[in-house]
Motif scaffolding. Structure first.
Motif, PDB file in Angstrom:
ATOM      1  N   UNK A 172      94.152  91.506 -15.504  1.00 42.49           N
ATOM      2  CA  UNK A 172      95.350  90.674 -15.528  1.00 42.49           C
ATOM      3  C   UNK A 172      95.841  90.523 -16.958  1.00 42.49           C
ATOM      4  N   UNK A 173      96.964  89.861 -17.132  1.00 48.29           N
ATOM      5  CA  UNK A 173      97.516  89.661 -18.473  1.00 48.29           C
ATOM      6  C   UNK A 173      96.532  88.898 -19.350  1.00 48.29           C
ATOM      7  N   UNK A 174      95.844  87.923 -18.764  1.00 46.80           N
ATOM      8  CA  UNK A 174      94.860  87.154 -19.528  1.00 46.80           C
ATOM      9  C   UNK A 174      93.670  87.979 -19.972  1.00 46.80           C
ATOM     10  N   UNK A 175      93.384  89.066 -19.262  1.00 42.42           N
ATOM     11  CA  UNK A 175      92.237  89.912 -19.598  1.00 42.42           C
ATOM     12  C   UNK A 175      92.515  90.845 -20.772  1.00 42.42           C
ATOM     13  N   UNK A 176      93.766  90.988 -21.138  1.00 44.68           N
ATOM     14  CA  UNK A 176      94.115  91.846 -22.278  1.00 44.68           C
ATOM     15  C   UNK A 176      94.626  90.980 -23.435  1.00 44.68           C
ATOM     16  N   UNK A 206      96.485  98.906 -15.201  1.00 48.98           N
ATOM     17  CA  UNK A 206      96.797  99.841 -14.113  1.00 48.98           C
ATOM     18  C   UNK A 206      95.555 100.285 -13.362  1.00 48.98           C
ATOM     19  N   UNK A 207      94.517 100.719 -14.095  1.00 46.37           N
ATOM     20  CA  UNK A 207      93.367 101.341 -13.424  1.00 46.37           C
ATOM     21  C   UNK A 207      92.223 100.360 -13.167  1.00 46.37           C
ATOM     22  N   UNK A 252     101.654  93.839  -7.907  1.00 46.28           N
ATOM     23  CA  UNK A 252     101.159  92.912  -8.934  1.00 46.28           C
ATOM     24  C   UNK A 252     100.875  93.664 -10.224  1.00 46.28           C
ATOM     25  N   UNK A 253     100.280  94.844 -10.088  1.00 48.41           N
ATOM     26  CA  UNK A 253     100.012  95.682 -11.251  1.00 48.41           C
ATOM     27  C   UNK A 253     101.314  96.134 -11.903  1.00 48.41           C
ATOM     28  N   UNK A 254     102.313  96.512 -11.088  1.00 51.18           N
ATOM     29  CA  UNK A 254     103.615  96.927 -11.633  1.00 51.18           C
ATOM     30  C   UNK A 254     104.221  95.799 -12.466  1.00 51.18           C
ATOM     31  N   UNK A 255     104.194  94.586 -11.932  1.00 53.71           N
ATOM     32  CA  UNK A 255     104.769  93.436 -12.650  1.00 53.71           C
ATOM     33  C   UNK A 255     104.033  93.194 -13.961  1.00 53.71           C
ATOM     34  N   UNK A 256     102.695  93.271 -13.927  1.00 51.12           N
ATOM     35  CA  UNK A 256     101.918  93.079 -15.156  1.00 51.12           C
ATOM     36  C   UNK A 256     102.234  94.156 -16.190  1.00 51.12           C
TER      37      UNK A 256
END
Length: 367
Positions: A337-341, A332-333, A251-255
């Motif tokens: 999620x995408x919404x959090x950035x 990554x760390x 999931x992290x890789x996809x994000x």
């Protein structure tokens, strides 16, 4: 009756993309800038660490910064004190290991006059031990300076909180990934469109039914495919060879790949602008370096921007690569999620609007 199939701009776009991708893969410079250089930097920095030892210490709000303990800490070169963080950020950064400790110095109307509360993190035990040794030395010196024997001037209360180890690879890999995307977007796009104009390939396209947007989309699709493939390769090498943290796995890789896509799209806008401004191939590198070099140096690619002087930190906050790198590290760390950035994405979007507006004004179809 003719059986000829109707002309398809979609097929033309895909054909251009395939041809361009083959051309990229045959280009040594494209492979070097997108894959070889970032991987070399990752190998070097992952093995030598972050250079000199620095202990990052957050200072709690309300701490007595006029106390002799605080003043003594400011004179220790390896200790970097941060007084700007809120209590919630202190806790969060301590747990994730980007702070090595949090210190709170209180003055009281009792014995001893000063109480020092220190929280260390299991994510950074080695640096915590360095700070512990320094504090013991400082407190011993201060207490020993009192001529009378009884009570000490300072008492020390220590606590260790749980946390996930923040390795240097967790900092350096997102920066090198940004380095790769910026190089691919700017240099790759600038050189290819300048070359297509000078060799009259675009002029020949105009003699066919190919639409102009098909040429643009085909070239962009080739670079996005190449850039994202390179990004995936860098992420997986970093994870399996050097222990790069992928907090939520695939999931992290996809994000991260989604962020890479947005970053590459914006960096290609710089490439289009350079290709329009450049008069010949020899003028592409100087113009491109004016765009890329400040970002390589000031966007947290190799070193944390917190170590820069204030004026450089303000410049860093304006650059698009800074926000891409920050978003990558959060995803990554920290498991964002995408919404959090969203803040970082909005800044990148603003850059995209501006740079594509400039690109439209400067881009040329013919020499």
């Amino acid at each position: 009756m003719s059986n000829q199939k109707p002309y398809s701009n979609l097929n033309a776009t895909l054909a251009i993309a395939r041809a361009s991708l083959r051309s990229i893969l045959r280009s040594p410079s494209a492979v070097v800038f997108t894959l070889a250089f970032p991987l070399i930097f990752i190998v070097v920095f992952a093995n030598i660490g972050g250079g000199g030892v620095t202990v990052d210490v957050g200072v709690a709000k309300g701490a007595d910064t006029l106390s002799p303990i605080y003043k003594a800490l400011t004179t220790v070169s390896v200790v970097r004190l941060n007084t700007q963080l809120t209590d919630s950020l202190l806790k969060k950064n301590l747990e994730k290991g980007s702070l090595d400790a949090v210190i709170d110095i209180k003055k009281q109307n009792a014995q001893p006059p000063y109480v020092v509360n220190v929280k260390y993190t299991k994510a950074s035990l080695e640096k915590g031990n360095i700070l512990k040794s320094l504090l013991n030395s400082i407190l011993f010196r201060i207490n020993s300076a009192v001529s009378t024997a009884p009570p000490p001037v300072v008492s020390l209360k220590e606590e260790t909180v749980s946390g996930r180890e923040y390795k240097y690879i967790d900092f350096i890999l997102p920066g090198q990934l940004g380095f790769s995307l910026l190089s691919t977007g700017v240099f790759g796009t600038a050189f290819v469109f300048l070359s297509l104009r000078q060799t009259l390939v675009i002029k020949r396209f105009f003699a066919t039914p190919v639409k102009r947007y098909s040429i643009i989309l085909g070239e962009m699709l080739a670079r996005i495919t190449f850039g994202l493939t390179g990004a995936l390769f860098i992420i997986l090498i970093g994870h399996y060879a050097f222990g790069f943290t992928l907090i939520h796995g695939w999931t992290t890789v996809i994000n991260m790949l989604i962020l890479a896509f947005f970053g590459l799209l914006i960096f290609m806008g710089f490439g289009f602008t350079v290709s329009g401004l450049a008069k010949n191939e020899s003028s592409v590198p100087p113009i491109s370096n004016l765009i890329t070099l400040p970002q390589f140096l000031l966007s947290g690619t190799f070193f944390s921007t917190s170590a820069f002087p204030k004026i450089l930190q303000h410049i860093s906050e304006v650059l698009p690569l800074t926000h891409l790198n920050n978003a990558m590290r959060q995803v990554a760390f920290e498991g964002a999620g995408i919404g959090d950035v969203g803040k970082e994405l909005l800044i990148l979007l603003a850059w995209g609007v501006v740079i594509y507006g400039v690109a439209i004004k400067t881009f040329k179809w013919e020499v």
